[in-house]
Design a protein around this motif. Structure first.
Motif, short mmCIF file in Angstrom:
data_model
loop_
_atom_site.label_atom_id
_atom_site.label_comp_id
_atom_site.label_asym_id
_atom_site.label_seq_id
_atom_site.Cartn_x
_atom_site.Cartn_y
_atom_site.Cartn_z
N LYS A 184 0.88 -1.10 -0.05
CA LYS A 184 0.13 -0.15 0.05
C LYS A 184 0.90 1.21 -0.02
O LYS A 184 1.96 1.26 0.60
N SER A 216 -10.04 1.27 -2.13
CA SER A 216 -10.30 0.20 -1.38
C SER A 216 -9.35 -0.47 -0.78
O SER A 216 -9.11 -0.92 0.42
N ARG A 217 -8.21 -0.59 -1.49
CA ARG A 217 -6.85 -1.26 -0.94
C ARG A 217 -6.20 -0.22 0.00
O ARG A 217 -5.55 -0.84 0.97
N ASN A 237 -8.49 -0.38 3.16
CA ASN A 237 -8.79 -1.83 3.76
C ASN A 237 -10.53 -1.88 3.93
O ASN A 237 -10.84 -2.45 4.82
N THR A 293 -13.97 -2.94 1.03
CA THR A 293 -14.24 -3.62 -0.20
C THR A 293 -14.80 -2.47 -1.34
O THR A 293 -15.26 -1.30 -0.70
#
Length: 288
Positions: free
Chosen positions: A231, A257-258, A261, A263
């Protein structure tokens, strides 16, 4: 006397008829019309809703040889149709099945792109010097460029693998750990497969979103290890403020979203989004 009695009876009869006369009107017919509403779908077409509403289907934009919007159902159908072909090519040539499928989805518009439909060309491979097979003309970087045409999709998948294995600039990719789709995605860009600076991110996004890595695992077996995705904490600290995030150039809902954390579905829900399209400068909630 008799005449007076007859006259009196006549007057009484006329009065009685006049007082009892009524006007009859036809009954009013009340017609109720079921209200229909016309709404715009994610694909840009329109559909009509009756009293029962349909669930909207999420869509995403794929590059292909032109931008194409497809639903997740179309993408999943493509994966279901070609995952065995991708796994077979991984066994024979070493190209991760996840990479092959992600490139196929992106380059062919999940099978609905013009070049794929006209020529079974799933990877946008041009004729290049030495190509002696069938071809079609299609506008791409220039007008009416020459693209390879195949009689069967399997030929396109095989040619894609051969294209990578027979060119020295891609040789370093085959020294990577098997199934390391992150390194493969970045390596394809570094080797000049695509000019799009976000090409690796798009491939990785598709692989993660549709869990294409599981097909690598099926080929490799027990020794498979899913690669880690680092990240960019610097970007997060610079752009995030409390529970919101300001969209920067190159961001996608998946990349956001990554970073936080969550979705993609959660981001769409808390921001009331009907598609994954976002704009630079847009404020996105990252916490509900």
């Amino acid at each position: 006397m008799i005449k007076k009695i007859c006259l009196l009876l006549t007057l009484v009869l006329l009065y009685s008829c006049g007082s009892s006369s009524k006007v009859r009107t036809a009954p009013t017919k009340i017609t109720t019309t079921k209200k229909n509403t016309t709404v715009k779908t994610h694909s840009g077409s329109t559909r009509t809703n009756s009293s029962s509403s349909e669930n909207s289907k999420p869509s995403e934009v794929l590059e292909a040889t032109s931008k194409i919007k497809v639903t997740t159902e179309i993408v999943n159908a493509y994966i279901g149709k070609f995952n065995e072909t991708a796994k077979e090519n991984m066994r024979n040539h070493g190209v991760p099945a996840s990479i092959t499928l992600a490139q196929g989805i992106l380059e062919s518009g999940a099978g609905v792109g013009t070049l794929c439909v006209k020529a079974n060309n799933h990877f946008g491979i041009k004729c290049h010097t030495g190509w002696t097979g069938d071809s079609v003309r299609h506008d791409d970087d220039s007008e009416q460029e020459c693209f390879r045409k195949y009689s069967d999709p399997a030929e396109s998948f095989r040619d894609h693998s051969l294209f990578l294995t027979t060119r020295s600039r891609y040789s370093a990719l085959f020294k990577l750990p098997k199934g390391d789709y992150v390194a493969w995605a970045k390596g394809l860009k570094s080797a000049g497969y695509a000019t799009d600076p976000k090409y690796p991110e798009k491939l990785i996004g598709l692989i993660e979103r549709y869990e294409l890595y599981k097909y690598d695992s099926e080929v490799i077996g027990g020794g498979y290890t899913k690669p880690m995705i680092k990240k960019d904490t610097t970007t997060v600290n610079a752009e995030v403020s409390g529970s919101t995030y300001k969209v920067a150039q190159g961001d996608t809902l998946y990349s956001i979203s990554r970073k936080f954390n969550v979705t993609v579905d959660e981001l769409m829900k808390i921001n009331n989004l009907t598609s994954n399209a976002i704009a630079i400068g847009q404020i996105i909630k990252v916490k509900s």
